[in-house]
Design an enzyme around this catalytic site. Structure first.
Site, PDB file in Angstrom:
ATOM      1  N   LYS A   1      52.686 103.903  73.744  1.00 31.77           N
ATOM      2  CA  LYS A   1      52.768 103.828  72.277  1.00 31.77           C
ATOM      3  C   LYS A   1      51.400 104.072  71.637  1.00 31.77           C
ATOM      4  O   LYS A   1      51.263 104.877  70.721  1.00 31.77           O
ATOM      5  CB  LYS A   1      53.302 102.446  71.841  1.00 31.77           C
ATOM      6  CG  LYS A   1      54.628 102.061  72.467  1.00 31.77           C
ATOM      7  CD  LYS A   1      55.085 100.682  72.047  1.00 31.77           C
ATOM      8  CE  LYS A   1      54.176  99.533  72.420  1.00 31.77           C
ATOM      9  NZ  LYS A   1      54.083  99.281  73.898  1.00 31.77           N
TER      10      LYS A   1
ATOM     11  N   ARG B   1      58.207  93.241  66.879  1.00 35.69           N
ATOM     12  CA  ARG B   1      58.375  92.877  68.290  1.00 35.69           C
ATOM     13  C   ARG B   1      59.476  91.856  68.487  1.00 35.69           C
ATOM     14  O   ARG B   1      59.776  91.481  69.617  1.00 35.69           O
ATOM     15  CB  ARG B   1      57.073  92.227  68.763  1.00 35.69           C
ATOM     16  CG  ARG B   1      56.086  93.235  69.342  1.00 35.69           C
ATOM     17  CD  ARG B   1      55.764  93.218  70.560  1.00 35.69           C
ATOM     18  NE  ARG B   1      54.690  93.184  71.425  1.00 35.69           N
ATOM     19  CZ  ARG B   1      53.587  93.862  71.421  1.00 35.69           C
ATOM     20  NH1 ARG B   1      53.240  94.620  70.444  1.00 35.69           N
ATOM     21  NH2 ARG B   1      52.779  93.779  72.428  1.00 35.69           N
TER      22      ARG B   1
ATOM     23  N   ARG C   1      44.327 101.393  83.202  1.00 36.02           N
ATOM     24  CA  ARG C   1      43.930 101.737  81.821  1.00 36.02           C
ATOM     25  C   ARG C   1      42.498 101.291  81.522  1.00 36.02           C
ATOM     26  O   ARG C   1      42.087 100.193  81.882  1.00 36.02           O
ATOM     27  CB  ARG C   1      44.880 101.055  80.833  1.00 36.02           C
ATOM     28  CG  ARG C   1      44.390 101.166  79.392  1.00 36.02           C
ATOM     29  CD  ARG C   1      45.433 100.792  78.391  1.00 36.02           C
ATOM     30  NE  ARG C   1      45.860  99.413  78.463  1.00 36.02           N
ATOM     31  CZ  ARG C   1      46.830  98.898  77.708  1.00 36.02           C
ATOM     32  NH1 ARG C   1      47.476  99.660  76.852  1.00 36.02           N
ATOM     33  NH2 ARG C   1      47.166  97.635  77.830  1.00 36.02           N
TER      34      ARG C   1
ATOM     35  N   ARG D   1      41.133  95.723  79.453  1.00 36.43           N
ATOM     36  CA  ARG D   1      41.604  94.616  78.621  1.00 36.43           C
ATOM     37  C   ARG D   1      41.844  93.379  79.475  1.00 36.43           C
ATOM     38  O   ARG D   1      42.392  93.479  80.573  1.00 36.43           O
ATOM     39  CB  ARG D   1      42.912  95.020  77.920  1.00 36.43           C
ATOM     40  CG  ARG D   1      42.670  95.641  76.564  1.00 36.43           C
ATOM     41  CD  ARG D   1      43.903  96.191  75.907  1.00 36.43           C
ATOM     42  NE  ARG D   1      45.097  95.356  75.968  1.00 36.43           N
ATOM     43  CZ  ARG D   1      46.262  95.710  75.442  1.00 36.43           C
ATOM     44  NH1 ARG D   1      46.386  96.873  74.817  1.00 36.43           N
ATOM     45  NH2 ARG D   1      47.303  94.922  75.520  1.00 36.43           N
TER      46      ARG D   1
ATOM     47  N   ARG E   1      54.054  89.900  80.287  1.00 38.17           N
ATOM     48  CA  ARG E   1      54.291  90.700  79.073  1.00 38.17           C
ATOM     49  C   ARG E   1      55.578  91.520  79.214  1.00 38.17           C
ATOM     50  O   ARG E   1      56.313  91.693  78.247  1.00 38.17           O
ATOM     51  CB  ARG E   1      53.087  91.629  78.807  1.00 38.17           C
ATOM     52  CG  ARG E   1      51.892  90.875  78.240  1.00 38.17           C
ATOM     53  CD  ARG E   1      50.571  91.589  78.477  1.00 38.17           C
ATOM     54  NE  ARG E   1      50.521  92.922  77.952  1.00 38.17           N
ATOM     55  CZ  ARG E   1      49.692  93.879  78.414  1.00 38.17           C
ATOM     56  NH1 ARG E   1      48.860  93.620  79.395  1.00 38.17           N
ATOM     57  NH2 ARG E   1      49.706  95.067  77.878  1.00 38.17           N
TER      58      ARG E   1
HETATM   59  P1  AP5 Z   1      49.123 102.914  76.204  1.00 36.70           P
HETATM   60  O1  AP5 Z   1      49.370 104.042  75.268  1.00 36.70           O
HETATM   61  O2  AP5 Z   1      47.847 102.167  76.083  1.00 36.70           O
HETATM   62  O3  AP5 Z   1      50.386 101.927  76.256  1.00 36.70           O
HETATM   63  P2  AP5 Z   1      51.016 101.006  75.129  1.00 36.70           P
HETATM   64  O4  AP5 Z   1      52.479 101.293  75.093  1.00 36.70           O
HETATM   65  O5  AP5 Z   1      50.256 101.122  73.850  1.00 36.70           O
HETATM   66  O6  AP5 Z   1      50.804  99.609  75.841  1.00 36.70           O
HETATM   67  P3  AP5 Z   1      50.065  98.253  75.383  1.00 36.70           P
HETATM   68  O7  AP5 Z   1      49.769  97.483  76.630  1.00 36.70           O
HETATM   69  O8  AP5 Z   1      48.902  98.503  74.477  1.00 36.70           O
HETATM   70  O9  AP5 Z   1      51.194  97.587  74.639  1.00 36.70           O
HETATM   71  P4  AP5 Z   1      51.378  96.115  74.451  1.00 36.70           P
HETATM   72  O10 AP5 Z   1      52.598  96.207  73.654  1.00 36.70           O
HETATM   73  O11 AP5 Z   1      51.436  95.222  75.607  1.00 36.70           O
HETATM   74  O12 AP5 Z   1      49.974  95.652  73.825  1.00 36.70           O
HETATM   75  P5  AP5 Z   1      49.522  95.354  72.348  1.00 36.70           P
HETATM   76  O13 AP5 Z   1      48.119  95.721  72.250  1.00 36.70           O
HETATM   77  O14 AP5 Z   1      50.505  95.908  71.359  1.00 36.70           O
HETATM   78  O15 AP5 Z   1      49.240 103.530  77.706  1.00 36.70           O
HETATM   79  C1  AP5 Z   1      49.015 102.691  78.855  1.00 36.70           C
HETATM   80  C2  AP5 Z   1      48.255 103.506  79.910  1.00 36.70           C
HETATM   81  O16 AP5 Z   1      49.115 104.564  80.386  1.00 36.70           O
HETATM   82  C3  AP5 Z   1      46.987 104.178  79.403  1.00 36.70           C
HETATM   83  O17 AP5 Z   1      46.020 104.121  80.408  1.00 36.70           O
HETATM   84  C4  AP5 Z   1      47.409 105.651  79.137  1.00 36.70           C
HETATM   85  O18 AP5 Z   1      46.345 106.558  79.331  1.00 36.70           O
HETATM   86  C5  AP5 Z   1      48.522 105.848  80.161  1.00 36.70           C
HETATM   87  N1  AP5 Z   1      49.602 106.714  79.661  1.00 36.70           N
HETATM   88  C6  AP5 Z   1      50.121 106.752  78.402  1.00 36.70           C
HETATM   89  N2  AP5 Z   1      51.118 107.648  78.320  1.00 36.70           N
HETATM   90  C7  AP5 Z   1      51.253 108.172  79.582  1.00 36.70           C
HETATM   91  C8  AP5 Z   1      52.121 109.160  80.139  1.00 36.70           C
HETATM   92  N3  AP5 Z   1      53.063 109.773  79.395  1.00 36.70           N
HETATM   93  N4  AP5 Z   1      51.977 109.461  81.444  1.00 36.70           N
HETATM   94  C9  AP5 Z   1      51.022 108.847  82.216  1.00 36.70           C
HETATM   95  N5  AP5 Z   1      50.154 107.920  81.733  1.00 36.70           N
HETATM   96  C10 AP5 Z   1      50.279 107.576  80.426  1.00 36.70           C
HETATM   97  O19 AP5 Z   1      49.694  93.768  72.297  1.00 36.70           O
HETATM   98  C11 AP5 Z   1      48.846  92.907  73.029  1.00 36.70           C
HETATM   99  C12 AP5 Z   1      49.193  91.460  72.737  1.00 36.70           C
HETATM  100  O20 AP5 Z   1      49.026  91.178  71.319  1.00 36.70           O
HETATM  101  C13 AP5 Z   1      50.673  91.060  73.005  1.00 36.70           C
HETATM  102  O21 AP5 Z   1      50.854  90.702  74.362  1.00 36.70           O
HETATM  103  C14 AP5 Z   1      50.842  89.887  72.039  1.00 36.70           C
HETATM  104  O22 AP5 Z   1      50.258  88.719  72.534  1.00 36.70           O
HETATM  105  C15 AP5 Z   1      50.046  90.317  70.823  1.00 36.70           C
HETATM  106  N6  AP5 Z   1      50.854  91.068  69.839  1.00 36.70           N
HETATM  107  C16 AP5 Z   1      50.662  92.367  69.442  1.00 36.70           C
HETATM  108  N7  AP5 Z   1      51.576  92.709  68.518  1.00 36.70           N
HETATM  109  C17 AP5 Z   1      52.357  91.617  68.326  1.00 36.70           C
HETATM  110  C18 AP5 Z   1      53.504  91.364  67.491  1.00 36.70           C
HETATM  111  N8  AP5 Z   1      54.011  92.296  66.682  1.00 36.70           N
HETATM  112  N9  AP5 Z   1      54.070  90.129  67.560  1.00 36.70           N
HETATM  113  C19 AP5 Z   1      53.557  89.157  68.338  1.00 36.70           C
HETATM  114  N10 AP5 Z   1      52.492  89.335  69.162  1.00 36.70           N
HETATM  115  C20 AP5 Z   1      51.896  90.563  69.152  1.00 36.70           C
END
Ligand code: AP5
Length: 219
Positions: free
Chosen positions: A13, A85, A123, A156, A167
């Site tokens: 994402k 979420r 990552r 991270r 997660r």
């Molecule tokens: P990447 O694009 O970084 O993946 P992502 O889907 O963004 O994953 P995240 O881990 O950032 O999502 P998340 O939902 O856990 O974390 P968030 O920061 O939102 O890609 C991952 C890796 O794969 C990278 O290395 C990339 O290069 C590679 N890649 C990408 N596409 C690829 C492909 N097609 N092929 C091969 N490789 C690929 O949330 C973190 C924390 O914040 C949560 O756990 C929670 O505690 C809190 N939080 C955030 N938002 C909320 C909310 N709305 N409500 C409550 N808590 C929240």
């Protein structure tokens, strides 16, 4: 048209949001990046959110909704990355969008759960911009350095195997129900991309869906 990126941790994402922001002028709103900035700055929100994030739990809905609320006053189209979420967050978002006379389409990143651990443990992130790389799938030009600024990349703290597994479980339990929420036959607002494809192909799929009118209006 505003886009909601929906999918498990590691689905890609954030990667796609950054590409669409740079190429098409969308604005990325990443709740994860916003929370990490608050944690780094030690704001009251950051202090409250830190423990939830470290454990791999979701931060409580009311904190998240208050944090995102004013972002939707932004005049151009936005990409919501990591929000909503939970069903209460989605309901709050619908109310906010209605208040601002805006619509949104949810883009579901369809991905095999089996690849996510490798994606997340490999990552590397540039904390100031949120740009991400992968040691194997998307390496930086200079190992350990951001392509744009040359600054150091970090891993991270929630990208450890135990926290990733938590997660993923939280996603299945609390976020996956949003698929049915946006796929409501009475008001379908869900499109789907094959997120197992290479990064450039996933971008092409999103652009084709958006241009094809399923999310009419942009880019
Ligand atoms: P990447 O694009 O970084 O993946 P992502 O889907 O963004 O994953 P995240 O881990 O950032 O999502 P998340 O939902 O856990 O974390 P968030 O920061 O939102 O890609 C991952 C890796 O794969 C990278 O290395 C990339 O290069 C590679 N890649 C990408 N596409 C690829 C492909 N097609 N092929 C091969 N490789 C690929 O949330 C973190 C924390 O914040 C949560 O756990 C929670 O505690 C809190 N939080 C955030 N938002 C909320 C909310 N709305 N409500 C409550 N808590 C929240």
């Amino acid at each position: 048209m505003n886009l909601i990126l929906l999918g498990p941790p590691g689905a890609g994402k954030g990667t796609q949001a950054k590409i669409l922001e740079e190429r098409f002028g969308y604005r990325q709103i990443s709740t994860g990046d916003m929370l990490r900035r608050n944690v780094a700055e030690g704001t009251p929100l950051g202090v409250e959110a830190k423990g939830f994030m470290a454990r791999g739990d979701l931060v409580p809905d009311d904190l998240i909704i208050r944090m995102v609320e004013h972002e939707l006053t932004y005049p151009a189209d936005v990409i919501l990355d990591g929000f909503p979420r939970t069903v209460p967050q989605a309901e709050a978002l619908d109310a906010l969008l209605a208040r601002h006379h805006r619509g949104a389409v949810a883009v579901l990143f369809d991905v095999d759960m089996g690849v996510l651990l490798e994606r997340l443990t490999g990552r590397w992130t540039h904390p100031a911009s949120g740009r991400t790389y992968h040691v194997k799938f998307n390496p930086p030009t200079v190992p350990g350095r951001d392509d744009v600024t040359g600054e150091p990349l970090i891993q991270r703290p929630d990208d450890t195997e135990a926290t990733i597994r938590k997660r993923l479980a939280v996603y299945t339990e609390q976020t996956a129900p949003l698929i049915a929420y946006y796929d409501d036959p009475a008001d379908p607002r869900l499109v789907q991309v094959d997120a197992l494809a290479p990064i450039a192909e996933v971008t092409a799929q999103i652009v084709a869906l958006v241009r094809g009118g399923q999310a009419a209006g942009a880019p």
